[in-house]
Design a protein around this motif. Structure first.
Motif, PDB file in Angstrom:
ATOM      1  N   ARG A 107       3.447   6.017   4.073  1.00 49.06           N
ATOM      2  CA  ARG A 107       3.180   6.090   2.638  1.00 49.06           C
ATOM      3  C   ARG A 107       2.951   7.527   2.156  1.00 49.06           C
ATOM      4  N   LEU A 115      -1.092  -1.698  -2.597  1.00 51.26           N
ATOM      5  CA  LEU A 115      -0.964  -2.159  -1.212  1.00 51.26           C
ATOM      6  C   LEU A 115      -1.614  -3.528  -1.054  1.00 51.26           C
ATOM      7  N   LEU A 116      -0.921  -4.409  -0.358  1.00 53.34           N
ATOM      8  CA  LEU A 116      -1.441  -5.751  -0.097  1.00 53.34           C
ATOM      9  C   LEU A 116      -1.344  -6.026   1.399  1.00 53.34           C
ATOM     10  N   PHE A 117      -2.440  -6.518   1.984  1.00 57.15           N
ATOM     11  CA  PHE A 117      -2.468  -6.839   3.411  1.00 57.15           C
ATOM     12  C   PHE A 117      -2.382  -8.353   3.619  1.00 57.15           C
ATOM     13  N   VAL A 127      -7.973  -5.097   9.790  1.00 61.25           N
ATOM     14  CA  VAL A 127      -7.806  -4.653   8.401  1.00 61.25           C
ATOM     15  C   VAL A 127      -9.145  -4.237   7.801  1.00 61.25           C
ATOM     16  N   LEU A 131      -9.899  -0.467   6.478  1.00 63.58           N
ATOM     17  CA  LEU A 131     -10.263  -0.197   5.088  1.00 63.58           C
ATOM     18  C   LEU A 131     -11.615   0.507   4.989  1.00 63.58           C
ATOM     19  N   ILE A 144      -5.357   4.753   0.666  1.00 73.14           N
ATOM     20  CA  ILE A 144      -5.270   3.459   1.347  1.00 73.14           C
ATOM     21  C   ILE A 144      -6.324   2.482   0.838  1.00 73.14           C
ATOM     22  N   PHE A 145      -7.576   2.910   0.767  1.00 73.92           N
ATOM     23  CA  PHE A 145      -8.612   1.997   0.281  1.00 73.92           C
ATOM     24  C   PHE A 145      -8.480   1.766  -1.221  1.00 73.92           C
ATOM     25  N   SER A 147      -6.019   1.984  -3.196  1.00 72.64           N
ATOM     26  CA  SER A 147      -4.786   1.348  -3.659  1.00 72.64           C
ATOM     27  C   SER A 147      -4.631  -0.085  -3.167  1.00 72.64           C
ATOM     28  N   THR A 148      -5.557  -0.537  -2.325  1.00 72.79           N
ATOM     29  CA  THR A 148      -5.460  -1.909  -1.818  1.00 72.79           C
ATOM     30  C   THR A 148      -5.813  -2.888  -2.933  1.00 72.79           C
ATOM     31  N   LEU A 151      -5.819  -8.935  -0.454  1.00 68.30           N
ATOM     32  CA  LEU A 151      -6.047  -9.210   0.966  1.00 68.30           C
ATOM     33  C   LEU A 151      -5.883 -10.705   1.201  1.00 68.30           C
ATOM     34  N   ALA A 214     -10.280  -5.312  -4.452  1.00 65.20           N
ATOM     35  CA  ALA A 214      -9.075  -6.079  -4.164  1.00 65.20           C
ATOM     36  C   ALA A 214      -9.345  -7.577  -4.286  1.00 65.20           C
TER      37      ALA A 214
END
Length: 245
Positions: A107, A115-117, A127, A131, A144-145, A147-148, A151, A214
């Motif tokens: 990324r 972002l979706l996990f 995960v 995070l 990363i955090f 933009s999540t 979940l 999220a």
């Protein structure tokens, strides 16, 4: 039996790029659990044992891509075999760190893309750890955090597992394999009351006070599980898995 995880299976793999004409692209990343294959976890055999025909719902046009047409879909693989020949010791922290490195590299051009996990079992704990580390060390893992956006957890034992306990899984594995072919350390985190697990979940819970937190969805088993099919050939059915969240 679970297909062997090879070096080629490990790491981050893009299973479907977002269409060239897509706008507002999102990233979706799936991560499997322990004792599982990084690709087969997301597949169903719609053929027969003799003539398998696997459908991967992460990449089949009429499945996940149909509901997320503007997504780049990825999966992350790690060595998860804890029993049998080639069994390895594995830790949540180690897998989480390697996941962050792979995700950061992939990324790099768009670190703040939504972002979706999607995580199964042990993968959900990975995960959470990733995070939390990304939140604590934002300069190392930018975007990363923050933009999540979502979940999805499938059978993640946030408070440990009851029903198909780690002890049952360990006993079943030892009936199938030699003592030196079983690595029980990874199962310890699945014990209800495990200190690391409790701290991990509690710390993540504190992040849920954020305004832009999220969206979280959790799914879990209600039917009986055949622990024998997980670790070997013998049938050893136990009661439904209870997951505490």
């Amino acid at each position: 039996m679970v297909r062997e995880v090879t070096d080629d299976d490990i790491g981050l793999k893009v299973v479907r790029e977002a269409p060239a004409e897509a706008v507002q692209i999102i990233d979706i990343l799936a991560i499997h659990g322990i004792g599982a294959h990084p690709d087969d976890t997301w597949c169903k055999n719609v053929g027969t044992a003799e003539s398998p025909q696997r459908v991967n719902w992460l990449e089949a046009d009429y499945m996940l891509p149909a509901v997320a047409p503007n997504a780049r879909i990825m999966r992350y693989g790690y060595q998860s075999q804890w029993f049998g020949e080639g069994a390895v010791r594995q830790k949540v922290s180690t897998v989480a760190h390697r996941l962050l490195m792979a995700l950061h590299q992939r990324r790099e051009k768009y670190p703040f893309r939504p972002l979706l996990f999607i995580a199964h079992c042990f993968g959900g704990l990975v995960v959470l750890k990733a995070l939390l580390d990304a939140r604590h060390y934002k300069d190392d893992w930018p975007g990363i955090f923050d933009s999540t956006a979502g979940l999805l957890f499938f059978g993640t034992p946030f408070r440990g597992a009851e029903g198909m306990t780690p002890t049952m899984m360990l006993e079943a594995a030892r009936q199938e394999y030699e003592e030196d072919e079983v690595q029980p350390q990874v199962l310890q985190i699945l014990q209800p009351g495990n200190e690391f697990l409790q701290e991990l979940v509690d710390q993540f819970g504190k992040t849920r006070t954020h305004v832009d937190k999220a969206v979280v969805a959790c799914f879990y088993e209600l039917k009986a599980s055949n622990v024998g099919k997980i670790v070997g050939k013998a049938d050893r059915t136990v009661s439904k898995m209870r997951l505490y969240g």
